[in-house]
Design an enzyme around this catalytic site. Structure first.
Site, PDB file in Angstrom:
ATOM      1  N   ALA A  74      23.207  26.098 -30.754  1.00 36.32           N
ATOM      2  CA  ALA A  74      23.083  27.360 -30.029  1.00 36.32           C
ATOM      3  C   ALA A  74      23.904  28.483 -30.652  1.00 36.32           C
ATOM      4  CB  ALA A  74      23.486  27.160 -28.570  1.00 36.32           C
ATOM      5  N   ASN A 151      28.735  28.167 -18.489  1.00 40.37           N
ATOM      6  CA  ASN A 151      29.208  26.852 -18.938  1.00 40.37           C
ATOM      7  C   ASN A 151      30.464  26.379 -18.219  1.00 40.37           C
ATOM      8  OD1 ASN A 151      30.014  29.175 -20.703  1.00 40.37           O
ATOM      9  ND2 ASN A 151      31.501  27.697 -21.457  1.00 40.37           N
ATOM     10  N   GLN A 179      23.350  25.680 -21.278  1.00 39.05           N
ATOM     11  CA  GLN A 179      23.729  24.811 -20.157  1.00 39.05           C
ATOM     12  C   GLN A 179      22.600  24.605 -19.158  1.00 39.05           C
ATOM     13  OE1 GLN A 179      26.363  23.038 -19.976  1.00 39.05           O
ATOM     14  NE2 GLN A 179      27.616  23.945 -21.582  1.00 39.05           N
ATOM     15  N   HIS A 201      22.710  18.686 -28.072  1.00 37.48           N
ATOM     16  CA  HIS A 201      23.797  17.813 -27.598  1.00 37.48           C
ATOM     17  C   HIS A 201      24.245  18.124 -26.178  1.00 37.48           C
ATOM     18  CE1 HIS A 201      27.599  20.295 -27.838  1.00 37.48           C
ATOM     19  NE2 HIS A 201      26.787  21.078 -28.500  1.00 37.48           N
ATOM     20  N   CYS A 325      35.017  25.117 -26.489  1.00 39.65           N
ATOM     21  CA  CYS A 325      35.417  25.840 -27.701  1.00 39.65           C
ATOM     22  C   CYS A 325      36.837  26.400 -27.587  1.00 39.65           C
ATOM     23  CB  CYS A 325      34.445  26.983 -27.977  1.00 39.65           C
ATOM     24  SG  CYS A 325      32.757  26.443 -28.286  1.00 39.65           S
TER      25      CYS A 325
END
Length: 378
Positions: A74, A151, A179, A201, A325
């Site tokens: 993404a 998210n 998401q 993923h 992240c």
């Protein structure tokens, strides 16, 4: 100390690869290893498999096979969708303060090359004010960028209305659906989405592969970020990650079959069981809107408890205190700060995100462990 089995409640960071997906991928590491760009029979066979994966991915989001570009995930999809518009004459971008860093940092880059970016606030529940959005979109706006599902909080925005407002001023609409894809039904045509980013993923596929949906209207405006071989309709050059793409296709195929209400209800019941148990802890509260949110996510603040210390103390229970992240840092979440939380409360918040393999026994153990540890930490 004996090794404890992991209780994994960090599915918004990444998910376990479904065994059916792994099984579909394996032949493309060994027997079916030809380059999809080769013109011999083995290569053509791979190209056919790639086209099928594109069809599977497109079907999941109500798109057409030719509207799918495969990427590394993404983040790359978002970069292509935004930076690929750098040559356009309109220079105004609208986005939201609670977007993922992949969007926010790419928008910062666009500012550095002469674009104006409007970063809209959200209400204390994480919902965007549609009237405010309407006020800032003008005929000079090139693109509006807003995620479906946050998210960190799981909050869902009214995407159809947002798209309508963007199109009323002839602006494109980019949706980060990382998401949401595979968890809720999405139809890019009905919702009015021009560009949509996703990663395998996040819904039981492999890491390192994703896709960008590109409508016909958006395609004529995009320029490639990568040059070299003119693969993928001249928008994304480079040898294709065949096993990953096959995995994404299979992941999408499974999601189409299993995205039904029963599956969501199972996860929803477990999420609510966890949330109700943890809200019995004194002072705790949920961050974000509790009605308009994805079924697998709850973000809970435990005032006076440092989330990093709690995460370490939980040992085999995997949870997070922000985006995957940035959760390794001690900085308060920009999403929770945008909701109006103090630094202290933001740093006392934990995201729990459930998935396909979560069990009721794991939820009950988590409630007990978190409750006991918070009593100790306080």
């Amino acid at each position: 100390m004996p090794h404890l089995p992991t209780i994994y409640l960090d599915n918004n960071a990444t998910t376990r690869v479904d065994e059916r997906v792994l099984h579909a991928m394996l032949p493309y590491f060994t027997d079916l290893y030809a380059n999809a760009g080769s013109s011999h029979l083995a290569g053509l066979e791979i190209q056919e498999a790639i086209e099928n994966a594109a069809w599977q991915t497109a079907t999941l989001i109500g798109a057409k096979e030719e509207e799918i570009i495969f990427t590394s995930g993404a983040t790359e999809s978002i970069n292509l969708a935004i930076k690929g518009l750098a040559n356009e004459t309109k220079k105004h971008i609208v986005t939201v303060a609670t977007e993922h860093k992949a969007v926010l940092e790419t928008c910062c880059y666009m500012e550095s090359i002469g674009f104006e970016v409007t970063y809209l606030p959200v209400a204390s529940d994480g919902i965007l004010d549609i009237n405010l959005l309407n006020e800032v979109i003008t005929t000079k706006t090139l693109i509006v960028i807003i995620m479906i599902t946050n998210n960190e909080t799981g909050v869902i925005q009214d995407i159809a209305k947002i798209a309508d407002l963007a199109h009323a001023k002839n602006a494109l609409f980019l949706c980060d659906a990382t998401q949401a894809v595979g968890k809720i039904s999405i139809d890019v045509k009905k919702l009015g989405i021009d560009l949509l980013a996703l990663s395998a993923h996040k819904f039981y596929g492999p890491k390192g592969v994703g896709a960008l949906y590109i409508s016909a209207e958006a395609k004529i405006k995009l320029s490639p970020l990568l040059n070299g071989g003119n693969q993928q309709r001249k928008l994304r050059s480079g040898t294709l990650n065949v096993p990953g793409i096959i995995g994404l296709g299979k992941t999408a195929e499974i999601a189409v079959l299993e995205i039904d209400i029963d599956n969501n209800n199972r996860i929803l019941l477990l999420r609510d069981r966890l949330e109700n148990g943890l809200l019995k802890i004194g002072g705790s509260f949920v961050n974000g809107n509790t009605q308009n949110r994805i079924c697998n996510t709850t973000n809970i603040c435990f005032p006076g408890v440092n989330s990093e210390k709690l995460i370490l103390a939980l040992q085999n229970i995997a949870v997070s205190n922000g985006s995957s992240c940035s959760s390794v840092t001690s900085q308060p979440s920009h999403v929770l700060k945008a909701l109006g939380l103090s630094d202290q409360d933001a740093l006392s918040s934990i995201r729990f995100s459930l998935g396909r393999f979560t069990t009721a026994e794991e939820i009950d153990e988590t409630i007990g462990r978190v409750t006991a540890l918070i009593a100790q930490l306080r």
